[in-house]
Design a protein around this motif. Structure first.
Motif, PDB file in Angstrom:
ATOM      1  N   GLY A   1     -13.694  -6.710   4.751  1.00 33.70           N
ATOM      2  CA  GLY A   1     -13.026  -6.920   3.475  1.00 33.70           C
ATOM      3  C   GLY A   1     -13.195  -5.748   2.541  1.00 33.70           C
ATOM      4  O   GLY A   1     -13.711  -4.678   2.920  1.00 33.70           O
ATOM      5  N   GLN A   2     -12.782  -5.945   1.312  1.00 31.02           N
ATOM      6  CA  GLN A   2     -12.867  -4.914   0.281  1.00 31.02           C
ATOM      7  C   GLN A   2     -14.317  -4.472   0.103  1.00 31.02           C
ATOM      8  O   GLN A   2     -15.233  -5.282   0.157  1.00 31.02           O
ATOM      9  CB  GLN A   2     -12.327  -5.498  -1.021  1.00 31.02           C
ATOM     10  N   GLY A   3     -14.509  -3.179  -0.117  1.00 26.54           N
ATOM     11  CA  GLY A   3     -15.842  -2.639  -0.312  1.00 26.54           C
ATOM     12  C   GLY A   3     -16.217  -1.593   0.714  1.00 26.54           C
ATOM     13  O   GLY A   3     -17.123  -0.786   0.490  1.00 26.54           O
ATOM     14  N   VAL A   4     -15.507  -1.591   1.860  1.00 17.36           N
ATOM     15  CA  VAL A   4     -15.813  -0.601   2.904  1.00 17.36           C
ATOM     16  C   VAL A   4     -14.930   0.637   2.779  1.00 17.36           C
ATOM     17  O   VAL A   4     -15.061   1.583   3.559  1.00 17.36           O
ATOM     18  CB  VAL A   4     -15.655  -1.206   4.316  1.00 17.36           C
ATOM     19  N   GLN A   5     -14.024   0.658   1.802  1.00 19.69           N
ATOM     20  CA  GLN A   5     -13.098   1.786   1.664  1.00 19.69           C
ATOM     21  C   GLN A   5     -13.840   3.060   1.275  1.00 19.69           C
ATOM     22  O   GLN A   5     -14.852   3.016   0.577  1.00 19.69           O
ATOM     23  CB  GLN A   5     -12.008   1.471   0.634  1.00 19.69           C
ATOM     24  N   ARG A   6     -13.308   4.176   1.742  1.00 16.82           N
ATOM     25  CA  ARG A   6     -13.887   5.472   1.410  1.00 16.82           C
ATOM     26  C   ARG A   6     -12.785   6.531   1.486  1.00 16.82           C
ATOM     27  O   ARG A   6     -11.816   6.379   2.234  1.00 16.82           O
ATOM     28  CB  ARG A   6     -15.027   5.832   2.365  1.00 16.82           C
ATOM     29  N   PRO A   7     -12.917   7.618   0.732  1.00 17.09           N
ATOM     30  CA  PRO A   7     -11.888   8.661   0.761  1.00 17.09           C
ATOM     31  C   PRO A   7     -11.707   9.237   2.159  1.00 17.09           C
ATOM     32  O   PRO A   7     -12.670   9.442   2.903  1.00 17.09           O
ATOM     33  CB  PRO A   7     -12.451   9.718  -0.205  1.00 17.09           C
ATOM     34  N   GLY A   8     -10.446   9.467   2.516  1.00 15.01           N
ATOM     35  CA  GLY A   8     -10.130  10.098   3.784  1.00 15.01           C
ATOM     36  C   GLY A   8     -10.285   9.214   4.996  1.00 15.01           C
ATOM     37  O   GLY A   8     -10.255   9.704   6.134  1.00 15.01           O
ATOM     38  N   MET A   9     -10.397   7.898   4.809  1.00 15.48           N
ATOM     39  CA  MET A   9     -10.678   7.051   5.966  1.00 15.48           C
ATOM     40  C   MET A   9      -9.485   6.932   6.914  1.00 15.48           C
ATOM     41  O   MET A   9      -9.637   6.468   8.043  1.00 15.48           O
ATOM     42  CB  MET A   9     -11.129   5.651   5.524  1.00 15.48           C
TER      43      MET A   9
ATOM     44  N   GLU B   1     -12.640   6.799  -7.032  1.00 11.38           N
ATOM     45  CA  GLU B   1     -12.257   6.032  -8.220  1.00 11.38           C
ATOM     46  C   GLU B   1     -10.917   5.338  -8.011  1.00 11.38           C
ATOM     47  O   GLU B   1     -10.742   4.166  -8.375  1.00 11.38           O
ATOM     48  CB  GLU B   1     -12.180   6.962  -9.440  1.00 11.38           C
ATOM     49  N   THR B   2      -9.964   6.046  -7.413  1.00 10.77           N
ATOM     50  CA  THR B   2      -8.660   5.443  -7.129  1.00 10.77           C
ATOM     51  C   THR B   2      -8.798   4.292  -6.147  1.00 10.77           C
ATOM     52  O   THR B   2      -8.194   3.224  -6.320  1.00 10.77           O
ATOM     53  CB  THR B   2      -7.706   6.507  -6.559  1.00 10.77           C
TER      54      THR B   2
ATOM     55  N   SER C   1     -11.322   2.421  -5.706  1.00  4.44           N
ATOM     56  CA  SER C   1     -12.120   1.307  -6.217  1.00  4.44           C
ATOM     57  C   SER C   1     -11.267   0.251  -6.899  1.00  4.44           C
ATOM     58  O   SER C   1     -11.720  -0.879  -7.102  1.00  4.44           O
ATOM     59  CB  SER C   1     -13.197   1.820  -7.184  1.00  4.44           C
ATOM     60  N   ARG C   2     -10.028   0.595  -7.263  1.00  2.31           N
ATOM     61  CA  ARG C   2      -9.131  -0.411  -7.836  1.00  2.31           C
ATOM     62  C   ARG C   2      -8.875  -1.505  -6.804  1.00  2.31           C
ATOM     63  O   ARG C   2      -8.598  -1.226  -5.641  1.00  2.31           O
ATOM     64  CB  ARG C   2      -7.803   0.236  -8.245  1.00  2.31           C
ATOM     65  N   THR C   3      -8.944  -2.744  -7.246  1.00  2.00           N
ATOM     66  CA  THR C   3      -8.839  -3.874  -6.318  1.00  2.00           C
ATOM     67  C   THR C   3      -7.586  -3.806  -5.462  1.00  2.00           C
ATOM     68  O   THR C   3      -7.638  -3.980  -4.232  1.00  2.00           O
ATOM     69  CB  THR C   3      -8.861  -5.194  -7.107  1.00  2.00           C
ATOM     70  N   ASP C   4      -6.429  -3.553  -6.079  1.00  2.00           N
ATOM     71  CA  ASP C   4      -5.188  -3.542  -5.304  1.00  2.00           C
ATOM     72  C   ASP C   4      -5.160  -2.377  -4.322  1.00  2.00           C
ATOM     73  O   ASP C   4      -4.716  -2.523  -3.169  1.00  2.00           O
ATOM     74  CB  ASP C   4      -3.962  -3.524  -6.224  1.00  2.00           C
ATOM     75  N   HIS C   5      -5.651  -1.202  -4.740  1.00  2.00           N
ATOM     76  CA  HIS C   5      -5.690  -0.051  -3.838  1.00  2.00           C
ATOM     77  C   HIS C   5      -6.680  -0.279  -2.696  1.00  2.00           C
ATOM     78  O   HIS C   5      -6.390   0.052  -1.527  1.00  2.00           O
ATOM     79  CB  HIS C   5      -6.106   1.207  -4.603  1.00  2.00           C
ATOM     80  N   ALA C   6      -7.843  -0.818  -3.020  1.00  2.00           N
ATOM     81  CA  ALA C   6      -8.857  -1.049  -1.997  1.00  2.00           C
ATOM     82  C   ALA C   6      -8.347  -2.005  -0.931  1.00  2.00           C
ATOM     83  O   ALA C   6      -8.528  -1.778   0.269  1.00  2.00           O
ATOM     84  CB  ALA C   6     -10.130  -1.598  -2.645  1.00  2.00           C
ATOM     85  N   GLN C   7      -7.695  -3.083  -1.361  1.00  2.00           N
ATOM     86  CA  GLN C   7      -7.298  -4.109  -0.403  1.00  2.00           C
ATOM     87  C   GLN C   7      -6.220  -3.612   0.558  1.00  2.00           C
ATOM     88  O   GLN C   7      -6.335  -3.814   1.775  1.00  2.00           O
ATOM     89  CB  GLN C   7      -6.836  -5.368  -1.146  1.00  2.00           C
ATOM     90  N   ILE C   8      -5.193  -2.955   0.059  1.00  2.00           N
ATOM     91  CA  ILE C   8      -4.134  -2.508   0.962  1.00  2.00           C
ATOM     92  C   ILE C   8      -4.650  -1.379   1.861  1.00  2.00           C
ATOM     93  O   ILE C   8      -4.223  -1.255   3.025  1.00  2.00           O
ATOM     94  CB  ILE C   8      -2.872  -2.079   0.174  1.00  2.00           C
ATOM     95  N   SER C   9      -5.587  -0.576   1.361  1.00  2.00           N
ATOM     96  CA  SER C   9      -6.139   0.516   2.168  1.00  2.00           C
ATOM     97  C   SER C   9      -6.976  -0.015   3.325  1.00  2.00           C
ATOM     98  O   SER C   9      -6.827   0.435   4.472  1.00  2.00           O
ATOM     99  CB  SER C   9      -6.998   1.438   1.290  1.00  2.00           C
ATOM    100  N   VAL C  10      -7.866  -0.958   3.035  1.00  2.00           N
ATOM    101  CA  VAL C  10      -8.722  -1.514   4.089  1.00  2.00           C
ATOM    102  C   VAL C  10      -7.882  -2.301   5.086  1.00  2.00           C
ATOM    103  O   VAL C  10      -8.111  -2.227   6.304  1.00  2.00           O
ATOM    104  CB  VAL C  10      -9.827  -2.390   3.472  1.00  2.00           C
ATOM    105  N   PHE C  11      -6.914  -3.049   4.602  1.00  2.00           N
ATOM    106  CA  PHE C  11      -6.011  -3.794   5.486  1.00  2.00           C
ATOM    107  C   PHE C  11      -5.317  -2.848   6.468  1.00  2.00           C
ATOM    108  O   PHE C  11      -5.299  -3.095   7.683  1.00  2.00           O
ATOM    109  CB  PHE C  11      -4.977  -4.531   4.631  1.00  2.00           C
TER     110      PHE C  11
END
Length: 317
Positions: free
Chosen positions: A20-28, A62-63, A65-75
């Motif tokens: 879920g959200q929280g594992v996102q990182r730049p360049g993943m 920082e970008t 970390s936004r909830t909407d950005h984090a969720q679609i990125s991890v998905f």
């Protein structure tokens, strides 16, 4: 690209886990660029309305970390890993007997089980993320992980705080030694201090939303409308739901399960036991960014092998 993190058995029956959200990182997304699965990024971008390539390749922390950005990125990163896992190891993919996802990861799991199409899953994640971000902006909250005590001990601390008028709930039960609480920032910080006095460790999480609590109720209207417009297919393998830790096949009842998940506790520890004890999974595979879920398997079921699907090493020009 399956790296053995813990143990090994012949011909395992896999339960696949999505983070879920929280594992996102730049360049993943960089390791997946250039793979045949990268076309998923365009599909998710069109369906969700986000520039997912930019989020996966160039966005800063920082970008992300936004909830909407984090969720679609991890998905998206999770679906890239799932696609490449099936392409590289179809024999192992054929031995997947069930799937589950932690919070946001449940939508990745529904796509993997073919209960949702990629487009529908991306659209729902986009709507969910936007609704949760707006709700958190209007009513900020907080979350903290409490470690070192059983869930019953944390529940007692939460109930004591609620008797004093605090807005506080148990949000995630992740393992026998880790429970996450959510609510108002004042209540979370006060209860975290009470946990420390009781000899427990705690960590206030870097979020401004009280996820999986009644604080998210305002987001339910927008998510509910999106769910009503979404078709849920029969699916190929069971998905163990966060809200009840029960195995479900596809179908329209997922509308209610997804709606409840927004404001309800994630029963992750119970989910892992159901996957192993009721669905006969003999090994777990963590698909997506990081290895958080493989670690939680070790804490809940130390005798069961837990692997992770490793991203390829990015090719340098």
């Amino acid at each position: 690209m399956v790296a053995h993190v813990h143990g090994s058995i012949a011909e395992p029956r896999y339960a696949v886990l999505f983070p879920g959200q929280g594992v996102q990182r730049p360049g993943m997304g960089e390791p997946w660029r250039g793979t045949p699965s990268w076309e998923l990024v365009d599909s998710v971008s069109r369906a969700s309305g986000f520039d997912v390539a930019e989020l996966l390749l160039t966005a800063d922390q920082e970008t992300l970390s936004r909830t909407d950005h984090a969720q679609i990125s991890v998905f998206t990163a999770s679906l890239l890993a799932w696609s490449e896992f099936r392409r590289h190891d179809p024999h192992a993919a054929a031995r997947v007997v069930a799937v589950a996802g932690h919070s946001l990861g449940e939508y990745s799991a529904l796509v993997a089980a073919e209960v949702l199409s990629v487009a529908d899953g991306a659209w729902l994640v986009g709507e969910r993320g936007r609704a949760m971000a707006e709700t958190a902006r209007r009513r900020p909250g907080a979350m903290a992980a409490v470690m070192g005590g059983a869930v019953e001990q944390v529940e007692a601390l939460v109930e004591a705080a609620r008797r004093d008028g605090a807005e506080l709930w148990v949000a995630n039960h992740n393992s026998p030694q880790q429970t996450v609480i959510a609510g108002s920032r004042t209540a979370v910080e006060a209860t975290a201090a009470s946990a420390a006095e009781a000899g427990l460790r705690y960590s206030v999480l870097p979020v401004t939303a009280a996820c999986h609590s009644p604080y998210m109720e305002p987001a339910g209207a927008a998510l509910g409308r999106a769910l009503e417009l979404t078709g849920f297919a029969t699916g190929t393998v069971p998905v163990v739901a966060n809200v009840d830790a029960r195995a479900h096949h596809g179908g329209s009842h997922w509308r209610e399960l997804c709606a409840r998940q927004l404001v309800s506790r994630v029963r992750w520890a119970d989910t892992l036991h159901v996957l192993h004890e009721e669905l006969d999974a003999t090994a777990f595979l963590d698909i997506g960014p990081g290895s958080t879920l493989a670690g939680l398997v070790r804490r809940n079921l130390p005798e069961i092998p837990s692997d992770r699907f490793k991203a390829p090493v990015p090719q340098t020009a």
